[in-house]
Design a protein around this motif. Structure first.
Motif, PDB file in Angstrom:
ATOM      1  N   HIS A 163     -11.440   5.525 -25.793  1.00  0.00           N
ATOM      2  CA  HIS A 163     -12.163   6.483 -25.020  1.00  0.00           C
ATOM      3  C   HIS A 163     -11.709   5.997 -23.381  1.00  0.00           C
ATOM      4  N   HIS A 164     -11.482   4.929 -23.286  1.00  0.00           N
ATOM      5  CA  HIS A 164     -11.561   4.459 -21.891  1.00  0.00           C
ATOM      6  C   HIS A 164      -9.947   4.240 -21.455  1.00  0.00           C
ATOM      7  N   VAL A 165      -9.078   3.570 -22.247  1.00  0.00           N
ATOM      8  CA  VAL A 165      -7.740   3.362 -22.017  1.00  0.00           C
ATOM      9  C   VAL A 165      -6.908   4.771 -21.347  1.00  0.00           C
ATOM     10  N   PRO A 166      -6.997   5.607 -22.150  1.00  0.00           N
ATOM     11  CA  PRO A 166      -6.192   7.061 -21.522  1.00  0.00           C
ATOM     12  C   PRO A 166      -6.753   7.190 -20.148  1.00  0.00           C
ATOM     13  N   THR A 167      -7.912   7.255 -19.900  1.00  0.00           N
ATOM     14  CA  THR A 167      -8.499   7.541 -18.618  1.00  0.00           C
ATOM     15  C   THR A 167      -8.122   6.700 -17.537  1.00  0.00           C
ATOM     16  N   LEU A 168      -7.824   5.344 -17.846  1.00  0.00           N
ATOM     17  CA  LEU A 168      -7.236   4.526 -16.864  1.00  0.00           C
ATOM     18  C   LEU A 168      -5.995   4.626 -16.531  1.00  0.00           C
ATOM     19  N   LEU A 169      -5.179   5.092 -17.353  1.00  0.00           N
ATOM     20  CA  LEU A 169      -3.823   5.365 -17.330  1.00  0.00           C
ATOM     21  C   LEU A 169      -3.579   6.568 -16.203  1.00  0.00           C
ATOM     22  N   VAL A 170      -4.259   7.502 -16.701  1.00  0.00           N
ATOM     23  CA  VAL A 170      -4.615   8.668 -15.698  1.00  0.00           C
ATOM     24  C   VAL A 170      -4.872   8.530 -14.371  1.00  0.00           C
ATOM     25  N   ILE A 171      -5.715   7.756 -14.164  1.00  0.00           N
ATOM     26  CA  ILE A 171      -6.315   7.182 -12.640  1.00  0.00           C
ATOM     27  C   ILE A 171      -5.224   6.241 -12.113  1.00  0.00           C
ATOM     28  N   LEU A 172      -4.604   5.377 -12.808  1.00  0.00           N
ATOM     29  CA  LEU A 172      -3.609   4.594 -12.407  1.00  0.00           C
ATOM     30  C   LEU A 172      -2.100   5.341 -11.948  1.00  0.00           C
ATOM     31  N   ALA A 173      -1.836   6.472 -12.829  1.00  0.00           N
ATOM     32  CA  ALA A 173      -0.855   7.239 -12.423  1.00  0.00           C
ATOM     33  C   ALA A 173      -0.871   8.535 -11.577  1.00  0.00           C
ATOM     34  N   MET A 233       0.870  -1.117  -0.153  1.00  0.00           N
ATOM     35  CA  MET A 233      -0.070  -0.031  -0.072  1.00  0.00           C
ATOM     36  C   MET A 233       0.723   1.161   0.011  1.00  0.00           C
ATOM     37  N   GLY A 234       2.222   1.048   0.081  1.00  0.00           N
ATOM     38  CA  GLY A 234       2.893   2.281  -0.248  1.00  0.00           C
ATOM     39  C   GLY A 234       2.847   3.312  -1.170  1.00  0.00           C
ATOM     40  N   TYR A 235       2.365   2.757  -2.339  1.00  0.00           N
ATOM     41  CA  TYR A 235       2.080   3.358  -3.444  1.00  0.00           C
ATOM     42  C   TYR A 235       1.033   4.520  -3.177  1.00  0.00           C
ATOM     43  N   LEU A 236      -0.019   4.071  -2.379  1.00  0.00           N
ATOM     44  CA  LEU A 236      -1.244   4.954  -2.069  1.00  0.00           C
ATOM     45  C   LEU A 236      -1.323   5.381  -0.694  1.00  0.00           C
ATOM     46  N   SER A 237      -0.138   5.291   0.202  1.00  0.00           N
ATOM     47  CA  SER A 237      -0.066   5.622   1.619  1.00  0.00           C
ATOM     48  C   SER A 237      -0.175   7.007   1.973  1.00  0.00           C
ATOM     49  N   HIS A 238       0.328   7.849   0.779  1.00  0.00           N
ATOM     50  CA  HIS A 238       0.180   9.513   0.991  1.00  0.00           C
ATOM     51  C   HIS A 238      -1.112   9.936   0.620  1.00  0.00           C
ATOM     52  N   LEU A 239      -1.963   9.264   0.041  1.00  0.00           N
ATOM     53  CA  LEU A 239      -3.201   9.771  -0.379  1.00  0.00           C
ATOM     54  C   LEU A 239      -4.217  10.476   0.691  1.00  0.00           C
ATOM     55  N   THR A 240      -4.672  11.411   0.652  1.00  0.00           N
ATOM     56  CA  THR A 240      -5.711  11.658   1.662  1.00  0.00           C
ATOM     57  C   THR A 240      -7.003  10.868   1.615  1.00  0.00           C
ATOM     58  N   PRO A 299      -1.755   8.656  -8.074  1.00  0.00           N
ATOM     59  CA  PRO A 299      -0.810   8.790  -6.857  1.00  0.00           C
ATOM     60  C   PRO A 299       0.423   9.112  -7.148  1.00  0.00           C
ATOM     61  N   ALA A 300       1.120   8.751  -7.926  1.00  0.00           N
ATOM     62  CA  ALA A 300       2.577   9.200  -8.188  1.00  0.00           C
ATOM     63  C   ALA A 300       2.584  10.459  -8.510  1.00  0.00           C
ATOM     64  N   LEU A 301       1.450  11.072  -9.440  1.00  0.00           N
ATOM     65  CA  LEU A 301       1.666  12.411  -9.698  1.00  0.00           C
ATOM     66  C   LEU A 301       1.340  13.284  -8.690  1.00  0.00           C
ATOM     67  N   LEU A 302       0.314  12.953  -7.628  1.00  0.00           N
ATOM     68  CA  LEU A 302      -0.161  13.607  -6.680  1.00  0.00           C
ATOM     69  C   LEU A 302       1.045  13.724  -5.288  1.00  0.00           C
ATOM     70  N   ARG A 303       1.778  12.561  -5.470  1.00  0.00           N
ATOM     71  CA  ARG A 303       2.846  12.575  -4.326  1.00  0.00           C
ATOM     72  C   ARG A 303       4.004  13.529  -4.800  1.00  0.00           C
ATOM     73  N   ARG A 304       4.177  13.646  -6.150  1.00  0.00           N
ATOM     74  CA  ARG A 304       5.299  14.894  -6.591  1.00  0.00           C
ATOM     75  C   ARG A 304       4.604  16.276  -6.664  1.00  0.00           C
ATOM     76  N   TRP A 305       3.194  16.138  -7.020  1.00  0.00           N
ATOM     77  CA  TRP A 305       2.568  17.702  -7.251  1.00  0.00           C
ATOM     78  C   TRP A 305       1.314  17.761  -6.609  1.00  0.00           C
ATOM     79  N   PRO A 306       1.225  17.852  -5.399  1.00  0.00           N
ATOM     80  CA  PRO A 306       0.036  17.712  -4.646  1.00  0.00           C
ATOM     81  C   PRO A 306      -0.842  19.061  -5.094  1.00  0.00           C
ATOM     82  N   LEU A 307      -2.400  18.467  -5.496  1.00  0.00           N
ATOM     83  CA  LEU A 307      -3.104  19.592  -5.595  1.00  0.00           C
ATOM     84  C   LEU A 307      -4.161  19.631  -4.662  1.00  0.00           C
TER      85      LEU A 307
END
Length: 212
Positions: free
Chosen positions: A38-48, A1-8, A50-58
């Motif tokens: 239509h859906h593969v790009p959306t899936l890739l954004v969602i999977l990425a 769960m380390g990949y998701l542990s920083h999420l609020t 957590p890493a993006l939010l760790r680096r650049w919180p919003l």
């Protein structure tokens, strides 16, 4: 769960709802031949995310704006936009479909999503620029509007290139032009209008906060 542990908790729920919505969009998928586009790009954004939010919180507001757009896109992608049955939904609630009430002769869901892209993207783009690039508020909003226009143009060019590669039936199913030769220009104009409204609203809200 380390990949998701920083999420609020809010971020976790939002990503979870995004994945559930994406999964539900595949149940009895009516247009499986174009659904991956239509859906593969959306899936890739969602999977990425957590890493993006760790680096650049919003902020929660910016993140909600992004996922509101993805939700609209996921719904449209299920029905290839052109076939989104909003008329049936409105008729079930009010007894008359929206196209009859408004006098429309085409499905306008794609127009709604293009407008929403402009309306919802300015805030996260402007926030990223102000937080991580250090630009001024006015410049961030200006670049946010320009970002919407640039991505809108790139997307329309992508649709054109795709139309060259795909069979005619698949092209119409994907891009939803519905016989309108000015479809691309109208889509970009709606995105621009949404971006202008968002930029003005953000500017007014922040100005009112400064005056308090």
């Amino acid at each position: 769960m380390g990949y998701l542990s920083h999420l609020t908790k809010f971020q976790g729920w939002l990503l979870g709802f995004g994945l559930v919505g994406l999964a539900l969009a595949q149940v009895d998928q009516p247009f499986p031949h174009v659904a991956p586009l239509h859906h593969v790009p959306t899936l890739l954004v969602i999977l990425a995310a957590p890493a993006l939010l760790r680096r650049w919180p919003l902020s929660n507001a910016a993140l909600l704006s992004l996922f509101a757009f993805l939700a609209l896109h996921t719904l449209g992608g299920r029905y290839t936009y052109t076939n989104t049955p909003y008329d049936a939904w409105v008729a079930a609630l009010f007894g008359s479909d929206l196209s009859t009430i408004m006098g429309w002769d085409r499905n306008h869901y794609d127009r709604l999503v293009h407008f929403s892209f402009g309306l919802l993207m300015v805030l996260p783009v402007a926030e990223i620029l102000r937080r991580y690039v250090g630009v001024t508020k006015v410049l961030a909003l200006y670049v946010g509007v320009e970002f919407v226009m640039g991505i809108s143009a790139i997307y329309e060019i992508f649709e054109w290139l795709l139309s060259i590669l795909l069979a005619p039936d698949n092209v119409e199913a994907y891009n939803g032009q519905q016989g309108d030769i000015w479809d691309a220009q109208k889509d970009m104009a709606l995105a621009f209008a949404g971006a202008l409204i968002a930029a003005f609203a953000i500017w007014m809200i922040e100005r009112s906060k400064q005056e308090e």
